[in-house]
Design a protein around this motif. Structure first.
Motif, PDB file in Angstrom:
ATOM      1  N   LEU A 171     -78.861 -38.447  22.880  1.00 28.71           N
ATOM      2  CA  LEU A 171     -78.861 -37.262  22.031  1.00 28.71           C
ATOM      3  C   LEU A 171     -79.959 -37.355  20.979  1.00 28.71           C
ATOM      4  O   LEU A 171     -80.106 -38.368  20.312  1.00 28.71           O
ATOM      5  CB  LEU A 171     -77.496 -37.120  21.354  1.00 28.71           C
ATOM      6  N   LEU A 172     -80.733 -36.283  20.840  1.00 31.48           N
ATOM      7  CA  LEU A 172     -81.823 -36.251  19.860  1.00 31.48           C
ATOM      8  C   LEU A 172     -81.461 -35.414  18.643  1.00 31.48           C
ATOM      9  O   LEU A 172     -81.623 -35.851  17.520  1.00 31.48           O
ATOM     10  CB  LEU A 172     -83.093 -35.702  20.517  1.00 31.48           C
ATOM     11  N   TRP A 173     -80.979 -34.196  18.860  1.00 32.63           N
ATOM     12  CA  TRP A 173     -80.560 -33.351  17.745  1.00 32.63           C
ATOM     13  C   TRP A 173     -79.740 -32.178  18.262  1.00 32.63           C
ATOM     14  O   TRP A 173     -79.740 -31.881  19.456  1.00 32.63           O
ATOM     15  CB  TRP A 173     -81.741 -32.839  16.915  1.00 32.63           C
ATOM     16  N   VAL A 174     -79.044 -31.531  17.350  1.00 31.86           N
ATOM     17  CA  VAL A 174     -78.274 -30.326  17.648  1.00 31.86           C
ATOM     18  C   VAL A 174     -78.638 -29.276  16.613  1.00 31.86           C
ATOM     19  O   VAL A 174     -78.672 -29.566  15.411  1.00 31.86           O
ATOM     20  CB  VAL A 174     -76.756 -30.581  17.603  1.00 31.86           C
ATOM     21  N   ALA A 175     -78.971 -28.075  17.043  1.00 37.74           N
ATOM     22  CA  ALA A 175     -79.367 -26.996  16.144  1.00 37.74           C
ATOM     23  C   ALA A 175     -78.420 -25.821  16.293  1.00 37.74           C
ATOM     24  O   ALA A 175     -77.896 -25.568  17.378  1.00 37.74           O
ATOM     25  CB  ALA A 175     -80.802 -26.551  16.425  1.00 37.74           C
ATOM     26  N   ARG A 176     -78.218 -25.095  15.202  1.00 39.58           N
ATOM     27  CA  ARG A 176     -77.326 -23.945  15.186  1.00 39.58           C
ATOM     28  C   ARG A 176     -78.117 -22.657  15.350  1.00 39.58           C
ATOM     29  O   ARG A 176     -79.159 -22.470  14.734  1.00 39.58           O
ATOM     30  CB  ARG A 176     -76.559 -23.907  13.851  1.00 39.58           C
ATOM     31  N   THR A 177     -77.642 -21.771  16.216  1.00 40.53           N
ATOM     32  CA  THR A 177     -78.174 -20.423  16.335  1.00 40.53           C
ATOM     33  C   THR A 177     -77.035 -19.450  16.061  1.00 40.53           C
ATOM     34  O   THR A 177     -75.912 -19.863  15.787  1.00 40.53           O
ATOM     35  CB  THR A 177     -78.752 -20.185  17.737  1.00 40.53           C
ATOM     36  N   THR A 178     -77.319 -18.158  16.143  1.00 42.49           N
ATOM     37  CA  THR A 178     -76.255 -17.172  15.965  1.00 42.49           C
ATOM     38  C   THR A 178     -75.835 -16.618  17.320  1.00 42.49           C
ATOM     39  O   THR A 178     -74.770 -16.902  17.806  1.00 42.49           O
ATOM     40  CB  THR A 178     -76.713 -16.038  15.028  1.00 42.49           C
ATOM     41  N   VAL A 179     -76.697 -15.851  17.960  1.00 46.23           N
ATOM     42  CA  VAL A 179     -76.410 -15.355  19.312  1.00 46.23           C
ATOM     43  C   VAL A 179     -77.705 -15.365  20.115  1.00 46.23           C
ATOM     44  O   VAL A 179     -78.607 -14.581  19.861  1.00 46.23           O
ATOM     45  CB  VAL A 179     -75.826 -13.922  19.278  1.00 46.23           C
ATOM     46  N   VAL A 180     -77.801 -16.280  21.071  1.00 47.10           N
ATOM     47  CA  VAL A 180     -78.952 -16.381  21.958  1.00 47.10           C
ATOM     48  C   VAL A 180     -78.430 -16.336  23.388  1.00 47.10           C
ATOM     49  O   VAL A 180     -77.525 -17.081  23.739  1.00 47.10           O
ATOM     50  CB  VAL A 180     -79.731 -17.692  21.734  1.00 47.10           C
ATOM     51  N   THR A 181     -78.977 -15.452  24.214  1.00 46.03           N
ATOM     52  CA  THR A 181     -78.568 -15.381  25.604  1.00 46.03           C
ATOM     53  C   THR A 181     -79.544 -16.188  26.459  1.00 46.03           C
ATOM     54  O   THR A 181     -80.664 -16.480  26.024  1.00 46.03           O
ATOM     55  CB  THR A 181     -78.534 -13.930  26.099  1.00 46.03           C
ATOM     56  N   PRO A 182     -79.172 -16.550  27.685  1.00 43.69           N
ATOM     57  CA  PRO A 182     -80.073 -17.336  28.527  1.00 43.69           C
ATOM     58  C   PRO A 182     -81.434 -16.693  28.727  1.00 43.69           C
ATOM     59  O   PRO A 182     -82.451 -17.385  28.773  1.00 43.69           O
ATOM     60  CB  PRO A 182     -79.307 -17.459  29.842  1.00 43.69           C
ATOM     61  N   ASP A 183     -81.496 -15.368  28.824  1.00 43.07           N
ATOM     62  CA  ASP A 183     -82.778 -14.687  29.015  1.00 43.07           C
ATOM     63  C   ASP A 183     -83.656 -14.774  27.772  1.00 43.07           C
ATOM     64  O   ASP A 183     -84.853 -14.485  27.838  1.00 43.07           O
ATOM     65  CB  ASP A 183     -82.557 -13.216  29.363  1.00 43.07           C
ATOM     66  N   GLU A 184     -83.082 -15.141  26.630  1.00 38.95           N
ATOM     67  CA  GLU A 184     -83.812 -15.154  25.362  1.00 38.95           C
ATOM     68  C   GLU A 184     -84.024 -16.571  24.837  1.00 38.95           C
ATOM     69  O   GLU A 184     -84.283 -16.778  23.662  1.00 38.95           O
ATOM     70  CB  GLU A 184     -83.052 -14.299  24.335  1.00 38.95           C
ATOM     71  N   PHE A 185     -83.922 -17.546  25.717  1.00 39.92           N
ATOM     72  CA  PHE A 185     -84.071 -18.954  25.365  1.00 39.92           C
ATOM     73  C   PHE A 185     -85.374 -19.474  25.948  1.00 39.92           C
ATOM     74  O   PHE A 185     -85.566 -19.478  27.164  1.00 39.92           O
ATOM     75  CB  PHE A 185     -82.882 -19.736  25.920  1.00 39.92           C
ATOM     76  N   GLY A 186     -86.307 -19.906  25.069  1.00 44.23           N
ATOM     77  CA  GLY A 186     -87.582 -20.432  25.526  1.00 44.23           C
ATOM     78  C   GLY A 186     -88.673 -19.394  25.431  1.00 44.23           C
ATOM     79  O   GLY A 186     -88.450 -18.257  25.009  1.00 44.23           O
TER      80      GLY A 186
END
Length: 747
Positions: A339-354
Motif C-alpha cells: 500500500l502506498l496511499w489512500v485518497a478521498r474523492t466525492t463522486v468519481v465514476t469509472p468513466d471519469e477516472f484517469g
C-alpha cells in the motif's frame, strides 16, 4: 439479510455476546450477527481499530452512545448495549425484514398515501433524535428497514452526532445522492441535513430512483425548484413538501415537527405491513418467519488464513476519511499488495477516472451540489507519489458518456457537447475555450504535431461537419475543412487525421484522410465508384464506428456489423468482412455497438455485441476463430462502451459475465480462467502483469500461468474496485466512487 461466516481473526465473543456470523462492514466498523445470553440474536458493531486508537473519537463515541440511549420511539432500532473492550462496540436489535431500498427496487415505487405515512413516521423519528442531540447524517433507503412491526431507522447517531458535523477542511461523510449541499459548499451545517436526506428518501419512494444520481444537480429542478421527477398523482401537496425538504437553503426546509404534521392525515401511527403493497408485505412476513442461516463454525472450516493489516499514513486533505486502514487478505504464498496511499474523492465514476499523466493522476470529481446551479464538476490532479491534490479546476458539467478528456504533457483537452477547453497540466488554469456543438454521439478530440483536432456540425449544413485544427497552447485556428456527412471520431497517426463520417440521408459511411499540417484531403473512401465502407441500407443518424491504424492498413469497425481494411496510402479497399453472429442465434437487436479493433502481428481481434471475440487474418480478412467470452450481449446506445481486449504473451484477455479468461491467440482455446463476479471491470495488462478487478478485490496475475502474484482486498470496507489504472511504478484503484488506493506493482 445474508449472513457470512466469520473470518480468521474475527472475535469469538465481545462483551457478553457470542459472534456467530458477519452481517457487513462500513467505514466505521464491522457488523456481526451475535447471540445474547438469553439466545436472542442481535446486531453488534465493532469499531475499526484505527478509529479506536483516537482518544477524541473514543470520547465522542461514549458521549453519543449515551445520547442515542435516550432516543426512543416506535420507528427506531434501540441501542441495547455498548462497551469499550477490546475496543468500542454497540449492540442493537437484529431486525428481520426488507430494506426500503430493496423493497422499492424489487417491487416498484410506493403510492402517494404510503409515502405520506412513511414520511410522517420518519419525521417523528428525526424529531426524537434531534431532541436528544443526535444527527443521523446518513438517512437513506438502505438504512430504513421495513418489518412486521413497521418501519425502523437503523445505523444512526454513533459518531454522527452534532460533534461529528464536518468543520472547515474536513471531508463530508455520507451518501452523495442524499447529502445536503451545505455539506460541500462550506456553509453552516445543522440538523437540517437530515431533512434534506428525508426529502431524497421520499422522492425515491415515489420514483424508484434517488432524486440526484451523484448529488443534487439543478438540471433536475424546474425554475421554481420543484423536482420534475416526483409525480403529483393528484397529491401536489406531497410533491411540494418533498421539494421543500430538498431546498438549497436549510432555513427554508421544514422542521421535523412541521413535516410530520403536514404529512399526517390522522393521528394514527404506522405499524404492521398493511400500509404497503401486498407483494412487499408478503415478502417481509416470509423473511421474518425464516430463521437466519447461521454459518458453519470457524473451527470446522480448516486452517486459518494469514491476514495482514497495514496502517495508512496520513495524507492531509487527501486522506480517505472512514477508510484509514486497508485490509489485505493473503493465502500463502500470495503476497499482499504494498500500500502506498489512500485518497478521498466525492463522486468519481469509472468513466471519469484517469488518465495517468506523468506524475499526476487525473480524475473528474463531482463536488458541489446546489439547487440554483448544476452540480459542480472538478477536473482534479492527484500527485501519484503522495495522493495529495495538486489542483482542482471547475469545468462545464458533463458525463464521460457525453464528453471526452485527452491529456499529454503539453496540455489537457476537455470536449463537452457544447465546447472545447484546454487546461494547463501544471496548475489547472484554463488556457482557452471554444464554444461549438459536437455533432456525433461521443464528443472527442485528437492531437499530434503540436495541433489539437476537433470536429463540429457545419452551420446550416444538415448532415455535414467541419474539422478544426488548433494550435496547442494558444487555441489559434490553423485550418478548417468541411467534410460530407456527420463526423463520428477523429484519429491522428503519422501526420494524418482520420475522420469517419456518416450520411443518414443517403446511407453511407466514409473515412477521410486529411493532412494534419494543412487539412488537405489525401483520400476519401467511398467516393465515386470506390464506395467500400458503406452500410447495407439506411445508416442511423448516430451510427457508431471506431478506427485503428496499424502498419500500412486502416481498420474501420462499424457497429460490429462490418470490418473494413483500407490501404493507408490510398484508401483503397483491401478486404471487407462481416463478423458472423453465434451459430443459430440472431444478432442482438438493435445492432451491437462498435468495438475497438486490436492488432497483434498478423491477427486482428474484435469483440462484438453478441458476446463473441473474433480473430481475423490481417492479410485477407479470413476469420480464424470466434469464441464466446461469457459477456452478455449489449446493444447500440452506450457508445462509450467499446470492448477492447488486452493482448500480449501470445494470449488475449477478455472479460465475461463472471470471470476473466486468457485465450490462446492462435486458436482461441482457454489457457486459464479467474472467477471475478459480475461486477468485475476490464482487465489491465501493465508492467508485465495482468491486473483484474474482481467483485471486492484486485488481483495481479502472471499473464502466462494465471498465478496470483498479489491481492488487494476491499471487502472489509464494503467497497468494490470500479476501475484500475497503471502508472510507471504503481497501480491506482478507484474503490467505489469515493476512494483512490495506490499500491505497488508486483516485483
Amino acid at each position: 439479510m445474508t449472513v457470512e461466516p466469520l473470518r480468521p481473526g474475527d472475535p469469538d465473543r465481545i462483551g457478553g455476546y457470542e459472534c456467530v456470523g458477519r452481517l457487513g462492514a462500513g467505514g466505521m466498523g464491522q457488523v456481526f450477527l451475535a447471540r445474547a445470553g438469553d439466545g436472542e440474536l442481535v446486531a453488534l458493531k465493532l469499531i475499526h481499530a484505527d478509529l479506536a486508537r483516537d482518544p477524541a473519537f473514543r470520547a465522542r463515541f461514549a458521549r453519543e452512545a449515551e445520547a442515542v440511549r435516550r432516543v426512543s420511539g416506535p420507528y427506531t432500532a434501540p441501542l441495547l448495549d455498548s462497551g469499550e473492550d477490546p475496543r468500542p462496540w454497540l449492540v442493537t436489535a437484529y431486525l428481520r425484514g426488507l430494506s426500503l431500498d430493496l423493497a422499492v427496487r424489487r417491487y416498484g415505487p410506493l403510492n402517494a398515501e404510503a409515502t405520506r405515512r412513511l414520511g410522517a413516521a420518519l419525521a417523528r423519528t428525526l424529531e426524537a433524535m434531534h431532541r436528544a442531540g443526535v444527527v443521523h447524517r446518513d438517512l437513506k433507503p438502505a438504512n430504513i428497514m421495513l418489518t412486521v412491526d413497521g418501519p425502523r431507522v437503523v445505523d444512526f447517531g454513533i459518531a454522527g452526532g452534532a460533534d461529528a458535523i464536518p468543520h472547515d477542511g474536513e471531508a463530508p461523510i455520507g451518501t452523495p445522492a442524499y447529502m445536503a449541499p451545505e455539506l460541500f459548499t462550506g456553509e453552516p451545517v445543522t440538523q437540517a441535513i437530515d431533512l434534506f436526506a428525508l426529502g431524497g428518501v421520499l422522492a425515491f419512494c415515489r420514483t424508484g430512483a434517488a432524486p440526484f444520481r451523484y448529488g443534487p444537480p439543478a438540471e433536475r429542478l424546474d425554475p421554481d425548484g420543484r423536482s420534475e421527477s416526483v409525480p403529483d398523482d393528484g397529491d401536489a401537496a406531497l410533491s411540494a413538501l418533498i421539494n421543500a425538504c430538498l431546498d438549497e437553503d436549510p432555513a427554508r426546509r421544514p422542521s421535523p415537527e412541521q413535516l410530520a404534521a403536514a404529512l399526517s392525515r390522522s393521528r394514527d401511527g404506522i405499524s404492521g405491513t398493511a400500509w404497503l403493497p401486498p407483494t412487499v408485505g408478503r415478502d417481509i412476513v416470509a423473511r421474518t418467519r425464516s430463521a437466519p442461516a447461521v454459518p458453519v463454525p470457524r473451527d470446522a472450516r480448516g486452517p486459518r488464513r494469514r491476514r495482514v493489516l497495514l496502517r495508512v499514513a496520513e495524507t492531509g486533505a487527501a486522506a480517505l476519511a472512514g477508510v484509514a486502514m486497508v485490509r489485505l487478505v493473503t493465502d500463502e504464498p500470495t503476497p499482499q499488495a504494498p500500500l502506498l496511499w489512500v485518497a478521498r474523492t466525492t463522486v468519481v465514476t469509472p468513466d471519469e477516472f484517469g488518465p495517468v499523466l506523468g506524475d499526476g493522476l487525473l480524475l473528474l470529481d463531482r463536488t458541489v451540489v446546489t439547487a440554483s446551479g448544476a452540480a459542480r464538476l472538478d477536473l482534479c490532479c492527484l500527485d501519484t507519489a503522495t495522493g495529495r491534490y495538486r489542483w482542482r479546476r471547475p469545468i462545464d458539467p458533463f458525463d464521460r458518456q457525453d464528453g471526452g478528456l485527452l491529456a499529454s504533457p503539453e496540455g489537457i483537452w476537455i470536449r463537452t457537447r457544447r465546447g472545447l477547453h484546454e487546461v494547463d497540466p501544471a496548475g489547472g488554469a484554463v488556457r482557452w475555450s471554444r464554444q461549438r456543438a459536437f455533432p456525433g454521439p461521443a464528443p472527442s478530440t485528437a492531437r499530434g504535431g503540436g495541433l489539437v483536432f476537433d470536429i463540429s456540425a457545419a452551420a446550416g449544413s444538415g448532415d455535414n461537419g467541419t474539422v478544426h485544427a488548433h494550435e496547442a497552447g494558444t487555441g489559434r485556428v490553423v485550418w478548417e475543412r468541411r467534410i460530407d456527412g456527420r463526423p463520428v471520431s477523429p484519429v491522428v497517426e503519422k501526420g494524418v487525421v482520420y475522420v469517419v463520417s456518416v450520411s443518414a440521408r443517403d446511407g453511407w459511411l466514409r473515412v477521410h484522410a486529411l493532412d494534419a499540417a494543412g487539412g488537405r484531403a489525401r483520400w476519401i473512401s467511398g467516393s465515386g465508384d470506390d464506395q467500400v465502407t458503406g452500410t447495407d441500407g439506411p445508416a442511423s443518424r448516430d451510427t457508431d464506428a471506431t478506427l485503428r491504424v496499424a502498419g500500412d492498413t486502416v481498420y474501420v469497425s462499424v457497429e460490429g456489423r462490418l470490418l473494413d481494411a483500407l490501404d493507408v496510402r490510398t484508401g483503397a479497399a483491401r478486404w471487407r468482412t462481416r463478423p458472423r453472429p453465434r451459430t443459430g442465434e440472431k444478432p442482438a437487436e438493435p445492432v451491437p455497438g462498435a468495438a475497438m479493433p486490436v492488432v497483434d502481428g498478423s491477427t486482428l481481434f474484435l469483440g462484438t455485441g453478441d458476446g463473441l471475440l473474433h480473430a481475423f487474418d490481417t492479410r485477407d480478412g479470413h476469420r480464424r476463430w470466434a469464441v464466446p467470452t461469457g459477456a452478455p450481449p449489449h446493444a447500440v446506445g452506450a457508445f462509450r462502451r467499446r470492448p477492447t481486449p488486452a493482448v500480449g504473451h501470445g494470449l488475449v484477455f477478455v472479460r465475461g459475465a463472471e470471470s476473466i479468461r486468457a485465450l490462446r491467440a492462435d486458436d482461441g482455446t482457454v489457457r486459464w480462467e479467474h472467477r471475478t463476479g459480475p461486477s468485475a471491470g476490464e482487465p489491465l495488462l501493465a508492467g508485465g502483469t495482468l491486473h483484474i478487478p474482481g467483485k471486492r478485490e484486485v488481483t495481479s496475475h502472471d499473464p502466462v500461468s494465471g498465478r496470483i502474484l498479489q491481492r488487494l482486498d476491499l471487502r472489509p470496507h464494503t467497497r468494490y474496485p470500479a476501475a484500475v489504472l497503471a502508472g510507471r511504478e504503481a497501480l491506482y484503484v478507484l474503490a467505489g466512487v469515493d476512494a483512490v488506493i495506490a499500491v505497488g506493482l508486483p516485483s
